[in-house]
Design an enzyme around this catalytic site. Structure first.
Site, PDB file in Angstrom:
ATOM      1  N   ILE A 278       0.881  -1.171   0.000  1.00 16.65           N
ATOM      2  CA  ILE A 278       0.000   0.000   0.000  1.00 16.65           C
ATOM      3  C   ILE A 278       0.915   1.216   0.000  1.00 16.65           C
ATOM      4  O   ILE A 278       1.559   1.518   1.011  1.00 16.65           O
ATOM      5  CB  ILE A 278      -0.911   0.021   1.254  1.00 16.65           C
TER       6      ILE A 278
ATOM      7  N   CYS B 238       4.929  -2.645   2.749  1.00 17.53           N
ATOM      8  CA  CYS B 238       5.108  -3.784   1.847  1.00 17.53           C
ATOM      9  C   CYS B 238       4.016  -4.827   2.095  1.00 17.53           C
ATOM     10  O   CYS B 238       3.416  -4.892   3.174  1.00 17.53           O
ATOM     11  CB  CYS B 238       6.451  -4.463   2.108  1.00 17.53           C
TER      12      CYS B 238
ATOM     13  N   GLU C   4       4.297  -8.015   2.583  1.00 18.98           N
ATOM     14  CA  GLU C   4       4.605  -9.012   3.623  1.00 18.98           C
ATOM     15  C   GLU C   4       4.186  -8.514   5.003  1.00 18.98           C
ATOM     16  O   GLU C   4       3.573  -9.234   5.789  1.00 18.98           O
ATOM     17  CB  GLU C   4       6.109  -9.328   3.642  1.00 18.98           C
TER      18      GLU C   4
END
Ligand code: THU
Length: 165
Positions: free
Chosen positions: A64, A74, A76
């Protein structure tokens, strides 16, 4: 006395997604689908991550981005944030990652950035369970059996002697 030390790790490489076992394939497909939800108007690099919890539940996340660049997150960490926030006690046991550039799924599998590695290994460390990493690209797929392999000599809570409560 000076000593030279060596750190190495092994990982598995596959050519095609159908070579994965059913659970890993499902997880990687979830990451690939999550890519579609990414908000990446600045880099045009859409990343998807999917976390498998011990119960079997899958939680996905995307990158985002933000006009104030450092405020972006990120995929993850986005996925882990969702998992930890909504499923406390359900331990993350695997994470799949995939990314699209403007031409579609990347040829080579994308590896998590250093910041994300640090956050992923915190989960692995605090839970005492290996968190497998599945990196999916068009030409190859890599499976790393524990996240800590991606961050040798890493900083953990053991150094300052923190005890999480
Ligand atoms: N990005 C991720 O989401 N995960 C990674 O492992 C590497 C990079 C994002 C951050 C940024 O939105 C875009 O990809 C380009 O760097």
């Amino acid at each position: 006395m000076i000593k030279t030390k060596n750190i190495s790790f092994s990982y598995t490489e596959f050519e095609k997604i159908d070579e994965l076992d059913a659970g890993d394939r499902e997880l990687l497909i979830s990451a690939m689908k999550a890519v579609e939800n990414a908000y990446a108007p600045y880099s045009q690099f859409k990343v998807g991550a999917a976390v498998r919890l011990e119960s079997g539940t899958i939680i996905a996340g995307t990158n985002i981005e933000n006009a104030a660049f450092p405020s972006g997150i990120c995929a993850e960490r986005s996925a882990l944030a969702g998992a930890v926030s909504n499923h406390p006690g359900d331990i993350p046991v695997a994470m799949a990652i995939a990314a699209n550039n403007t031409e579609g799924l990347t040829d080579d599998p994308v590896s998590p950035c250093g910041n994300c590695r640090q956050v992923i290994i915190e989960e692995e460390y605090r839970n005492g369970k290996p968190l497998r990493i599945i990196l999916g690209g068009k030409r190859k797929i890599r499976i790393i059996e524990k996240a800590t392999d991606l961050l040798p000599l890493c900083f953990t809570m053991k150094f300052p002697g923190f005890t999480p409560r």
